[in-house]
Design an enzyme around this catalytic site. Structure first.
Site, PDB file in Angstrom:
ATOM      1  CD  GLU A  41       0.623 -10.592   7.527  1.00  0.00           C
ATOM      2  OE1 GLU A  41       1.268 -10.791   6.646  1.00  0.00           O
ATOM      3  OE2 GLU A  41       0.256 -11.725   8.339  1.00  0.00           O
ATOM      4  CE  LYS A 120      -1.394 -14.730   7.253  1.00  0.00           C
ATOM      5  NZ  LYS A 120       0.096 -13.962   7.535  1.00  0.00           N
ATOM      6  CB  CYS A 157       0.621 -12.524   3.951  1.00  0.00           C
ATOM      7  SG  CYS A 157       2.146 -12.528   3.347  1.00  0.00           S
TER       8      CYS A 157
HETATM    9  N1  GLN Z   1       4.349 -17.219   2.166  1.00  0.00           N
HETATM   10  C1  GLN Z   1       4.472 -15.823   2.477  1.00  0.00           C
HETATM   11  C2  GLN Z   1       6.024 -15.412   2.718  1.00  0.00           C
HETATM   12  O1  GLN Z   1       6.692 -16.218   2.355  1.00  0.00           O
HETATM   13  C3  GLN Z   1       3.750 -15.648   4.022  1.00  0.00           C
HETATM   14  C4  GLN Z   1       4.205 -14.533   4.875  1.00  0.00           C
HETATM   15  C5  GLN Z   1       3.180 -14.156   5.718  1.00  0.00           C
HETATM   16  O2  GLN Z   1       1.924 -14.807   5.843  1.00  0.00           O
HETATM   17  N2  GLN Z   1       3.397 -12.880   6.390  1.00  0.00           N
HETATM   18  O3  GLN Z   1       6.359 -14.277   2.746  1.00  0.00           O
END
Ligand code: GLN
Length: 334
Positions: A41, A120, A157
């Site tokens: 990402e 996203k 993510c």
């Molecule tokens: N839940 C993920 C984390 O705690 C989300 C992080 C993200 O979306 N970049 O890392």
């Protein structure tokens, strides 16, 4: 199918430096040419921007900016599909004052052409400071690979978490869409954080962070329980066991905190390429309806072709027609 991810530790805002870093890592890896290369990402810009103001200089229209150029050149050079996460700006051509920002994933083919742009949909706190939600419907696309159309689910993510961390844990929004769309392949581009301290991460060195790995698997629980609906798998096989391949392309390293009250953002690395396989058990096939609810209807195995360390930079690679490096079974709790 041959799949690679590039786990790297980008420096926030140093796009040129991060491009050089990515090129250097790819050149030093001994992988055979993949069909698809997946980057994390916001791989070339860094992730932990504290505000819209801070991310603004790095936003690019879909298909037109440093991340897109790098993806096009790399796709042509390696002759493979390239997926790269980047921060997107979209201007409405009818109404130039209407500007929207997204945390996106661009997919480019071997000719350097954009074949998909996913935005996203489930935002993490950091995204909420600047990005709008994308549409979940755009998370599915058939991708042509080696004469096949591969039904692919894309996520970035937080997309695999419960919506805003508020939805019930077992609503399984992402995994349910994977099953309903008959996806054969799942591509996840991530900047997944870890709560480990600098010292704990250093102690892990090139070992994976198994709590993160287990959590990721847990978010795909419905794939262990519900019958996969696709006919052909990713390698064109119709035979049992059925499998869905999942690519977790995470980043490593650390970034400065969003403000002095917070700690630095540390990433979990641990990129991995796995498959969930299911073979109906004898009971499920006869379907007498008498089987114990606690029993899974399938013999489930998790195949794992590669698993990187938490702090490591480099390529995570799988040839899904080859034997996996590891196979995990399930143990009944208690
Ligand atoms: N839940 C993920 C984390 O705690 C989300 C992080 C993200 O979306 N970049 O890392």
């Amino acid at each position: 199918m041959k799949i690679a991810t590039l786990q790297l530790a980008p420096q926030l805002g140093d796009v040129q430096g991060n491009i050089e870093r990515a090129d250097r890592l790819l050149k030093s890896s001994k992988m055979t040419t993949p069909d698809m290369l997946v980057l994390p990402e916001m791989a070339l810009t860094g992730y932990n921007f504290p505000s819209l103001e801070a991310v603004k200089p790095y936003l690019e229209p879909a298909g037109d900016g440093p991340s897109a150029s790098w993806a096009r050149e790399t796709a042509k050079r390696l002759q493979c599909k390239v997926c790269v996460g980047y921060p997107e700006i979209e201007k409405d051509p009818q109404n130039p004052d209407q500007i929207t920002y997204y945390n996106s994933l661009l997919v480019v083919d071997e000719k350097g052409e954009v074949i998909h742009n996913y935005r996203k949909s489930f935002l993490y706190y950091t995204d909420e400071t600047w990005a709008a939600e994308g549409q979940v419907e755009r998370g599915f696309k058939e991708i042509p690979i080696q004469e096949q159309q591969i039904a692919t689910s894309f996520g970035i993510c937080m997309d695999i978490n419960p919506y805003k961390f508020e939805a019930p844990f077992d609503k399984w929004e992402f995994a349910t869409r994977v099953l309903d769309s008959k996806s054969q392949l799942v591509i996840l581009s991530m900047a997944w954080l870890t709560l480990l301290s600098r010292e704990e991460l250093d102690a892990l060195k090139d070992k994976p962070e198994m709590d993160t790995f287990n959590y990721w698997l847990q978010r795909f629980w419905p794939l262990l329980q519900t019958k996969m609906k696709h006919e052909l798998d990713i390698d064109g096989k119709t035979v049992s066991p059925k499998k869905i391949v999942i690519v977790f392309a995470n980043r490593a390293g650390e970034e400065p905190p969003a403000d002095e009250t917070k700690s630095p953002a540390r990433y979990a690395g641990t990129s991995t390429i796995i498959a969930v396989t299911q073979k109906p058990t004898a009971e499920a096939e006869s379907d007498t309806g008498s089987s114990d609810d606690a029993e899974l209807p399938f013999d489930v195995k998790i195949l794992c072709w590669d698993l990187l360390g938490a702090g490591e930079e480099g390529v995570c690679f799988a040839d899904t027609t080859a034997d996996p490096k590891m196979v995990f079974g399930l143990k009944k709790s208690g």
